[in-house]
Design an enzyme around this catalytic site. Structure first.
Site, PDB file in Angstrom:
ATOM      1  N   ASP A   7      74.490  46.086  63.473  1.00 52.81           N
ATOM      2  CA  ASP A   7      74.959  44.923  64.484  1.00 52.81           C
ATOM      3  C   ASP A   7      75.741  45.538  65.552  1.00 52.81           C
ATOM      4  O   ASP A   7      76.261  46.433  65.672  1.00 52.81           O
ATOM      5  CB  ASP A   7      75.601  43.699  63.863  1.00 52.81           C
ATOM      6  CG  ASP A   7      76.634  44.108  62.784  1.00 52.81           C
ATOM      7  OD1 ASP A   7      77.049  45.297  62.721  1.00 52.81           O
ATOM      8  OD2 ASP A   7      76.811  43.091  62.059  1.00 52.81           O
ATOM      9  N   HIS A  10      78.795  36.588  55.085  1.00 52.67           N
ATOM     10  CA  HIS A  10      77.742  37.011  55.792  1.00 52.67           C
ATOM     11  C   HIS A  10      77.377  38.462  55.554  1.00 52.67           C
ATOM     12  O   HIS A  10      78.262  39.310  54.995  1.00 52.67           O
ATOM     13  CB  HIS A  10      78.182  36.828  57.339  1.00 52.67           C
ATOM     14  CG  HIS A  10      79.500  37.687  57.917  1.00 52.67           C
ATOM     15  ND1 HIS A  10      80.251  37.113  58.596  1.00 52.67           N
ATOM     16  CD2 HIS A  10      79.606  38.850  57.759  1.00 52.67           C
ATOM     17  CE1 HIS A  10      81.107  38.134  58.937  1.00 52.67           C
ATOM     18  NE2 HIS A  10      80.546  39.297  58.542  1.00 52.67           N
ATOM     19  N   ASN A  60      82.970  34.942  54.204  1.00 58.18           N
ATOM     20  CA  ASN A  60      82.182  33.884  53.994  1.00 58.18           C
ATOM     21  C   ASN A  60      80.881  34.219  53.659  1.00 58.18           C
ATOM     22  O   ASN A  60      80.049  33.486  53.567  1.00 58.18           O
ATOM     23  CB  ASN A  60      82.099  33.270  55.650  1.00 58.18           C
ATOM     24  CG  ASN A  60      81.318  33.984  56.733  1.00 58.18           C
ATOM     25  OD1 ASN A  60      80.906  35.128  56.328  1.00 58.18           O
ATOM     26  ND2 ASN A  60      81.206  33.341  57.880  1.00 58.18           N
ATOM     27  N   GLU A  65      75.442  34.663  59.751  1.00 56.95           N
ATOM     28  CA  GLU A  65      76.388  33.836  59.016  1.00 56.95           C
ATOM     29  C   GLU A  65      75.854  32.697  58.518  1.00 56.95           C
ATOM     30  O   GLU A  65      74.658  32.522  58.389  1.00 56.95           O
ATOM     31  CB  GLU A  65      77.230  33.050  60.393  1.00 56.95           C
ATOM     32  CG  GLU A  65      77.770  34.196  61.339  1.00 56.95           C
ATOM     33  CD  GLU A  65      79.196  34.389  60.972  1.00 56.95           C
ATOM     34  OE1 GLU A  65      79.266  34.475  59.721  1.00 56.95           O
ATOM     35  OE2 GLU A  65      79.872  34.491  61.839  1.00 56.95           O
TER      36      GLU A  65
END
Ligand code: GLP
Length: 221
Positions: A67, A135, A133, A140
């Site tokens: 990313d 990810h 979280n 996400e």
């Protein structure tokens, strides 16, 4: 899926480095899927040391990073381009033409990125960290699993978690370009390293919870 528990964060990450080094040893033109974040740094240090000692050679290795932020100059030290230069690319004999990251120019080159991965023969080993979280890459929590490389709007939680690298949360880019869950799952081998108490819930949900795009890493089950 196999789990390995280590005495400390450094050992956990170095163990991932061992798997990457073994992959390069077995196949000189391996395709590596690489990750940023604090977690993988010890693996890059190990790989650099083994390169220095002549144990592994990156001459024919190809790499694809997960990313990059949208709208951040690649020379900006907070860009993932700069991170990879600093921690690995400038230290080993990877050829510049064999190194790939999403440009961060938005949707424009997402399809081309997927095609480049495909044309390279797919990813042999994908290294992953995990967000608190759940990810992976910048995938996400969402209603659906994504397939290919795409533009992501970062969640408030991720902006807050990544603010430690920037002057303030306001400076964290709001969007990123990330490989999709489909790209990650297409890798022949996936190695996720999770360290630190703040990842404990994400790890539990990943391993023991339901497989759900609300916890993107749970797809690895
Ligand atoms: C970012 C990256 C992820 C990484 C995560 C955790 O959001 N896009 O690939 O796994 O941070 O980073 P750290 O290892 O610093 O906790």
């Amino acid at each position: 899926m196999e789990f390995h528990v280590y005495e400390n964060a450094r050992a956990a990450c170095e163990a991932a480095g061992v798997l990457i080094a073994a992959q390069i040893t077995r196949k000189g033109d391996s395709v590596l899927g690489l990750a940023t974040g604090s977690t993988p740094i010890p693996a890059y240090e190990m790989l650099t040391q083994w390169y220095d000692r002549g144990v592994i050679d990156f001459d024919r290795v190809r790499t694809f990073n997960l990313d990059e932020y949208v709208g951040i100059d690649h020379k900006n030290p907070l860009s993932y381009h700069a991170f990879m230069q600093e921690h690995l690319f400038s230290k080993v004999n990877l050829r510049p033409e064999n190194v790939h990251l999403p440009s961060g120019n938005g949707a424009a080159d997402a399809e081309a990125y997927d095609k480049a991965i495909h044309d390279a023969g797919g990813i042999d080993i994908q290294l992953l960290g995990i967000g608190r979280n759940g990810h992976i890459g910048f995938n996400e929590p969402a209603d659906d699993f994504t397939y290919g490389t795409h533009v992501v709007t970062l969640t408030a939680d991720t902006i807050e978690a990544n603010a430690r690298f920037f002057k303030s949360a306001d400076e964290v880019p709001r969007q990123a370009v990330s490989m999709g869950i489909g790209n990650i799952m297409a890798a022949k081998c996936v190695v996720l390293v999770a360290t630190g108490e703040n990842k404990a819930k994400a790890v539990r949900d990943t391993i023991r919870g339901p497989i759900t795009p609300r916890v993107p890493a749970s797809v690895l089950q």
